[in-house]
Motif scaffolding. Structure first.
Motif, PDB file in Angstrom:
ATOM      1  N   ARG A 255       0.814  -1.226   0.000  1.00  0.00           N
ATOM      2  CA  ARG A 255       0.000   0.000   0.000  1.00  0.00           C
ATOM      3  C   ARG A 255       0.842   1.268   0.000  1.00  0.00           C
ATOM      4  NH1 ARG A 255       0.020   1.957   5.142  1.00  0.00           N
ATOM      5  NH2 ARG A 255       0.665   0.516   6.803  1.00  0.00           N
ATOM      6  N   ARG A 256       2.098   1.191   0.449  1.00  0.00           N
ATOM      7  CA  ARG A 256       2.949   2.376   0.506  1.00  0.00           C
ATOM      8  C   ARG A 256       3.812   2.561  -0.725  1.00  0.00           C
ATOM      9  NH1 ARG A 256       6.519   1.890   5.701  1.00  0.00           N
ATOM     10  NH2 ARG A 256       7.743   3.313   4.396  1.00  0.00           N
ATOM     11  N   TYR A 257       3.842   1.556  -1.606  1.00  0.00           N
ATOM     12  CA  TYR A 257       4.840   1.533  -2.682  1.00  0.00           C
ATOM     13  C   TYR A 257       4.803   2.786  -3.565  1.00  0.00           C
ATOM     14  CZ  TYR A 257       6.894   0.224  -7.188  1.00  0.00           C
ATOM     15  OH  TYR A 257       7.603   0.223  -8.356  1.00  0.00           O
ATOM     16  N   HIS A 258       3.683   3.076  -4.182  1.00  0.00           N
ATOM     17  CA  HIS A 258       3.616   4.214  -5.092  1.00  0.00           C
ATOM     18  C   HIS A 258       3.858   5.531  -4.362  1.00  0.00           C
ATOM     19  CE1 HIS A 258       1.311   1.104  -7.309  1.00  0.00           C
ATOM     20  NE2 HIS A 258       1.957   1.614  -8.339  1.00  0.00           N
ATOM     21  N   ARG A 259       3.313   5.661  -3.165  1.00  0.00           N
ATOM     22  CA  ARG A 259       3.510   6.870  -2.384  1.00  0.00           C
ATOM     23  C   ARG A 259       4.987   7.084  -2.054  1.00  0.00           C
ATOM     24  NH1 ARG A 259       0.462   6.651   3.103  1.00  0.00           N
ATOM     25  NH2 ARG A 259       2.179   5.219   3.547  1.00  0.00           N
ATOM     26  N   ASP A 260       5.668   6.018  -1.654  1.00  0.00           N
ATOM     27  CA  ASP A 260       7.084   6.135  -1.296  1.00  0.00           C
ATOM     28  C   ASP A 260       7.940   6.510  -2.503  1.00  0.00           C
ATOM     29  OD1 ASP A 260       6.655   5.556   1.373  1.00  0.00           O
ATOM     30  OD2 ASP A 260       7.097   3.418   1.163  1.00  0.00           O
ATOM     31  N   VAL A 261       7.659   5.883  -3.645  1.00  0.00           N
ATOM     32  CA  VAL A 261       8.436   6.178  -4.850  1.00  0.00           C
ATOM     33  C   VAL A 261       8.223   7.623  -5.287  1.00  0.00           C
ATOM     34  CG1 VAL A 261       8.728   5.655  -7.313  1.00  0.00           C
ATOM     35  CG2 VAL A 261       8.499   3.797  -5.659  1.00  0.00           C
ATOM     36  N   LEU A 262       6.962   8.059  -5.358  1.00  0.00           N
ATOM     37  CA  LEU A 262       6.673   9.413  -5.820  1.00  0.00           C
ATOM     38  C   LEU A 262       7.210  10.466  -4.850  1.00  0.00           C
ATOM     39  CD1 LEU A 262       3.055   8.854  -7.184  1.00  0.00           C
ATOM     40  CD2 LEU A 262       5.095   9.465  -8.534  1.00  0.00           C
ATOM     41  N   ALA A 263       7.128  10.193  -3.558  1.00  0.00           N
ATOM     42  CA  ALA A 263       7.667  11.136  -2.578  1.00  0.00           C
ATOM     43  C   ALA A 263       9.173  11.295  -2.757  1.00  0.00           C
ATOM     44  CB  ALA A 263       7.347  10.654  -1.162  1.00  0.00           C
ATOM     45  N   PHE A 264       9.860  10.190  -2.994  1.00  0.00           N
ATOM     46  CA  PHE A 264      11.313  10.259  -3.194  1.00  0.00           C
ATOM     47  C   PHE A 264      11.648  11.006  -4.474  1.00  0.00           C
ATOM     48  CE2 PHE A 264      15.107   8.415  -5.200  1.00  0.00           C
ATOM     49  CZ  PHE A 264      16.056   8.779  -4.265  1.00  0.00           C
ATOM     50  N   LEU A 265      10.931  10.749  -5.532  1.00  0.00           N
ATOM     51  CA  LEU A 265      11.242  11.396  -6.816  1.00  0.00           C
ATOM     52  C   LEU A 265      10.972  12.897  -6.782  1.00  0.00           C
ATOM     53  CD1 LEU A 265       9.879   8.762  -9.376  1.00  0.00           C
ATOM     54  CD2 LEU A 265      12.235   9.095  -8.577  1.00  0.00           C
ATOM     55  N   THR A 266      10.063  13.328  -5.921  1.00  0.00           N
ATOM     56  CA  THR A 266       9.795  14.754  -5.809  1.00  0.00           C
ATOM     57  C   THR A 266      10.628  15.403  -4.703  1.00  0.00           C
ATOM     58  OG1 THR A 266       7.890  14.273  -4.373  1.00  0.00           O
ATOM     59  CG2 THR A 266       7.455  14.594  -6.724  1.00  0.00           C
TER      60      THR A 266
END
Length: 268
Positions: A255-266
């Motif tokens: 459940r955290r995967y997309h949120r974690d990736v996008l947060a890191f990329l931004t």
């Protein structure tokens, strides 16, 4: 199929791709595949579902990096192909996400072509496979080489699960779907497995220039939590996240995967 339109194409030197979404480009290097072709039908639908949260904000470019490979080949040679495609066709440096074997390719890409990578996310991968992971892929290669497609499906299915019960269930499902999943598997798959068997860039991680996030699973059977954390710790601007209670397949479904990736990329 997702509601987001999918554009398919091929860039020299023979890199098939599809892209979806809009925004800044995000190169996505997928994991090991039993098919030498771009995904279609149910496979494309599944990839579209996985990438949809990224495509709402980014122009996701899914690259089939293993097209036409024949052993012997090294991971550096494999990574050179997407590098050659990125240079002329996408504005570098850009963000790169690599999953499983695609994570190995992405890490090699960042080492050999640092000018192309702005931020790097390595998912379900590390600077090398665990000893168990290497043995599993050798077993998979042996099954593919001898045409035992059901055995190949069962081998892969059993190892992506997190628990003994899940392993039995996924192994049985893999056996049932093995003939279709690995019907066209051959030289490409065997070349990639051989290259990843030799892959170990642990001594070079200090050269990774891009900020890097390593995401792994606590119960991944191809790696260990120590390998995920060690990979990130050796990268100058590296960090790691290990999701508890899930296996190799569960990382991208967390459940955290997309949120974690996008947060890191931004940069958050």
């Amino acid at each position: 199929m997702t509601k987001t339109p999918v554009v398919r194409g091929e860039w020299p030197p023979g890199i098939p791709y599809f892209r979806l979404g809009s925004g800044a480009p995000l190169v996505y290097l997928p994991g090991l595949s039993g098919s030498p072709h771009l995904p279609s039908g149910a496979g494309l639908w599944m990839q579209g579902r996985l990438l949809a949260p990224f495509a709402r904000r980014r122009d996701v470019v899914w690259m089939h990096w293993s097209e036409g490979l024949v052993a012997p080949v090294t991971m550096a040679q494999i990574a050179a192909a997407p590098a050659a495609a990125i240079g002329p066709h996408l504005p570098a440096p850009l963000d790169v996400v690599g999953v499983s074997t695609g994570g190995s390719v992405a890490l090699q890409l960042a080492l050999d072509h640092p000018e192309l990578v702005r931020r790097l996310v390595i998912v379900s991968a590390a600077h090398r496979l665990s000893d168990h992971g290497r043995q599993v892929q050798r077993d998979l290669a042996a099954a593919v080489h001898t045409g035992r497609t059901r055995r190949a499906g069962a081998t892969m299915g059993a190892e992506v699960a997190a628990s003994a019960a899940g392993s039995a269930l996924f192994g049985a499902a893999g056996w049932l779907m093995g003939r279709s999943t690995f019907a066209h598997a051959g030289a490409e798959l065997l070349a990639v497995i051989e290259a990843e068997d030799d892959f170990d860039v642990g001594d070079r991680l200090g050269q990774v220039a891009a900020p890097t996030l390593v995401i792994g699973a606590e119960r991944d059977r191809f790696y260990t939590p120590q390998l995920f954390r060690e990979t990130a710790a050796r990268i100058p601007d590296g960090r790691s996240i290990v999701y508890p209670g899930v296996g190799h397949l569960g990382t991208t479904l967390h459940r955290r995967y997309h949120r974690d990736v996008l947060a890191f990329l931004t940069g958050r």
